[in-house]
Every structure is written in C-alpha cells, then in structure tokens.
Design a protein around this motif. Structure first.
Motif, short mmCIF file in Angstrom:
data_model
loop_
_atom_site.label_atom_id
_atom_site.label_comp_id
_atom_site.label_asym_id
_atom_site.label_seq_id
_atom_site.Cartn_x
_atom_site.Cartn_y
_atom_site.Cartn_z
N ALA A 42 32.75 5.08 38.52
CA ALA A 42 33.93 5.43 37.79
C ALA A 42 34.23 6.88 37.70
O ALA A 42 33.31 7.59 38.36
CB ALA A 42 33.49 5.12 36.30
N LEU B 8 30.46 -0.35 40.73
CA LEU B 8 31.59 -1.33 40.56
C LEU B 8 31.13 -2.63 40.66
O LEU B 8 30.26 -2.92 41.53
CB LEU B 8 32.90 -1.04 41.60
CG LEU B 8 33.63 0.23 41.33
CD1 LEU B 8 34.62 0.05 42.57
CD2 LEU B 8 34.18 0.09 40.02
N ARG B 36 44.23 0.63 35.26
CA ARG B 36 44.05 -0.14 36.61
C ARG B 36 44.31 0.97 37.70
O ARG B 36 45.25 1.67 37.76
CB ARG B 36 45.11 -1.30 36.89
CG ARG B 36 45.25 -2.10 37.85
CD ARG B 36 46.11 -2.99 37.92
NE ARG B 36 47.59 -2.68 37.52
CZ ARG B 36 48.58 -3.34 37.52
NH1 ARG B 36 48.51 -4.37 37.12
NH2 ARG B 36 49.80 -2.71 37.24
N PRO B 43 44.49 6.11 38.70
CA PRO B 43 44.45 5.03 37.54
C PRO B 43 45.67 5.24 36.68
O PRO B 43 46.26 6.13 36.76
CB PRO B 43 43.35 5.50 36.91
CG PRO B 43 42.47 6.21 37.92
CD PRO B 43 43.34 7.11 38.73
N VAL B 86 41.24 -2.16 41.03
CA VAL B 86 40.09 -1.82 40.40
C VAL B 86 40.36 -1.43 38.90
O VAL B 86 41.36 -0.78 38.56
CB VAL B 86 39.29 -0.49 40.69
CG1 VAL B 86 38.08 -0.35 40.07
CG2 VAL B 86 38.87 -0.66 42.39
N TYR B 87 39.69 -2.34 38.17
CA TYR B 87 39.93 -2.28 36.44
C TYR B 87 38.86 -1.28 35.91
O TYR B 87 37.51 -1.63 36.16
CB TYR B 87 40.22 -3.48 35.89
CG TYR B 87 41.27 -4.12 36.41
CD1 TYR B 87 41.39 -4.65 37.63
CD2 TYR B 87 42.33 -4.30 35.65
CE1 TYR B 87 42.42 -5.55 38.34
CE2 TYR B 87 43.54 -4.74 36.11
CZ TYR B 87 43.70 -5.45 37.28
OH TYR B 87 44.59 -6.14 37.62
N PHE B 88 39.17 -0.15 35.03
CA PHE B 88 38.24 0.54 34.42
C PHE B 88 38.57 0.49 32.95
O PHE B 88 39.85 0.53 32.40
CB PHE B 88 38.22 2.06 34.53
CG PHE B 88 38.02 2.36 36.15
CD1 PHE B 88 39.04 2.43 37.14
CD2 PHE B 88 36.64 2.40 36.75
CE1 PHE B 88 38.80 2.86 38.45
CE2 PHE B 88 36.51 2.68 37.99
CZ PHE B 88 37.34 2.93 38.93
N GLY B 103 33.78 0.14 36.13
CA GLY B 103 34.89 -0.47 36.78
C GLY B 103 34.45 -2.07 37.38
O GLY B 103 33.47 -2.26 37.71
#
Lengths: 111, 110
Positions: A42, B8, B36, B43, B86-88, B103
């Motif tokens: 992250a 991830l 995203r 992002p 990728v989703y955080f 993520g």
C-alpha cells in the motif's frame, strides 16, 4: 482540472547520489502529500505540507526532505539514495479533509 | 482482507460476476475511503463512508463500514473488464492523514 502532475515519470539514480522529484497542482489545494509505494504494498505516507507547514512521518523523518516554494509546487528530496529507496513515489493534494487527488507517480530506480 | 504492511491480495473473476473486497483497520477513524489504482495512474477515490453510515452506494459500488469490528468492505456488482485495477481502503486519521490498506489486485476477465 483535477490534475496533479509529477516529474519526471521515471528516474534512475546511483547509490549515494541525490534525487529531487517534483509535483505540481493547479487546484489551489492547501495540502500536498508524498507517498512511497513499493510493489504489492500500500502507499505509505512520507510527509505532507499543510500550507507552508511541513509534517514528516516519524519513521521516515531523516530520510526525506521537502520544500513547497509556492502553493502549486512541492518537491521531495533524497540527499543520498540507497537501494531501499527504489519505489514509486506518489504525490497527492487536497483542499477538503478527505479526498486526495493523486498524480501518476514517479518510478525511482536506484542502482 | 487487507491492512497495514500486508501484501496485495489477488482476485480473478469473470466479467459480470459480483465481487466483495474486505479490509480491517487498527486505529480509530471516522472516515474510510476506497481508492482504485489503474495501471500507470495514481489512486483515485471511489467512495467515502463515514462512521455514522453503515452503507454507502455509488452506481455499481457499495461500501459498508462496521466500526464495532473496525472493518469495511467494497462490493462491485456486474463487474466489467474495465474494473480491473488495484483497490485500496484508506482510513482517515487525525488531521489530514490517510493510512492505506494493503490492497486487492482485481482482475476481471472479459
């Protein structure tokens, strides 16, 4: 226009050499941030400017410097790059407490 | 699930399927955001949910927040190949700081 720009997009640096990354935004946002993102991890906040006040995270305090000569520009400076600095560096800005607008990032490779 | 220094996670699904991604957070927060990140871009915020909301919807997205378990989820219904990203999740801390979760790399196969 909600664009945050970062230059350069790719940076190659030698171990021990300085690195300077640039971020700009034209949204008149009062806060600008720098994050470090490594593959499969992250984004990690390094520091942020609220107006002219710099806030650096405790665990990266000595590793990164920054300047904000005016509202639109913010730089991230590494005095002596090490291999561990290889990462994507993301700049973001915001004017409201929550939503941050991110730039495309600068991919730094230290050799 | 995702948080902190975790790597991830990866999910691969077929276009049209629904998907739910979860995250948990460790620090007190009143706001959780989902971002995203598509390839080559930074992002971008998708949805924001506050502690006084249990659920928030935006188009095909649905976010939930459970402050008692300190967890949040993001669901996407009828996924499209363009949802590949990728989703955080990110928790808003004191002041202007966000703490991002590990993520989920979502691949939607056409």
């Amino acid at each position: 226009d909600t664009t945050v720009k970062q230059n350069p997009r790719y940076k190659l640096a030698r171990v021990g050499k300085p690195v300077n990354l640039i971020c700009s935004q034209t949204m008149n946002h009062d806060t600008m941030y720098w994050y470090q993102k490594k593959p499969n991890q992250a984004p990690k906040l390094l520091l942020f400017y609220y107006d002219k006040i710099l806030n650096r995270e405790a665990d990266t305090f000595e590793k990164f410097q920054s300047s904000r000569p005016n509202n639109s520009f913010c730089s991230l400076y590494i005095g002596s790059a090490g291999l561990e600095y290889s990462a994507m560096y993301l700049c973001a800005s915001s004017s409201i407490p929550y939503e941050q607008y991110f730039g495309p990032g600068t991919r730094l490779t230290v050799l | 699930s995702q948080w902190g220094e975790e790597n991830l996670q990866a999910l691969s699904i077929q276009e049209g399927e629904d998907v739910t991604m979860n995250c948990s957070y460790k620090t007190y927060t009143t706001v959780v955001q989902w971002y995203r990140q598509k390839s080559g871009k930074g992002p971008a915020q998708l949805i924001l949910i506050r502690s006084n909301e249990r659920e928030k919807r935006s188009g095909r997205l649905r976010a939930t927040l459970d402050t008692s378990s300190q967890s949040s989820s993001l669901s996407i219904t009828g996924t499209l190949a363009t949802d590949t990203a990728v989703y955080f999740c990110a928790a808003h801390n004191a002041g202007a700081k966000l703490t991002f979760g590990g993520g989920t790399r979502l691949t939607v196969r056409p």
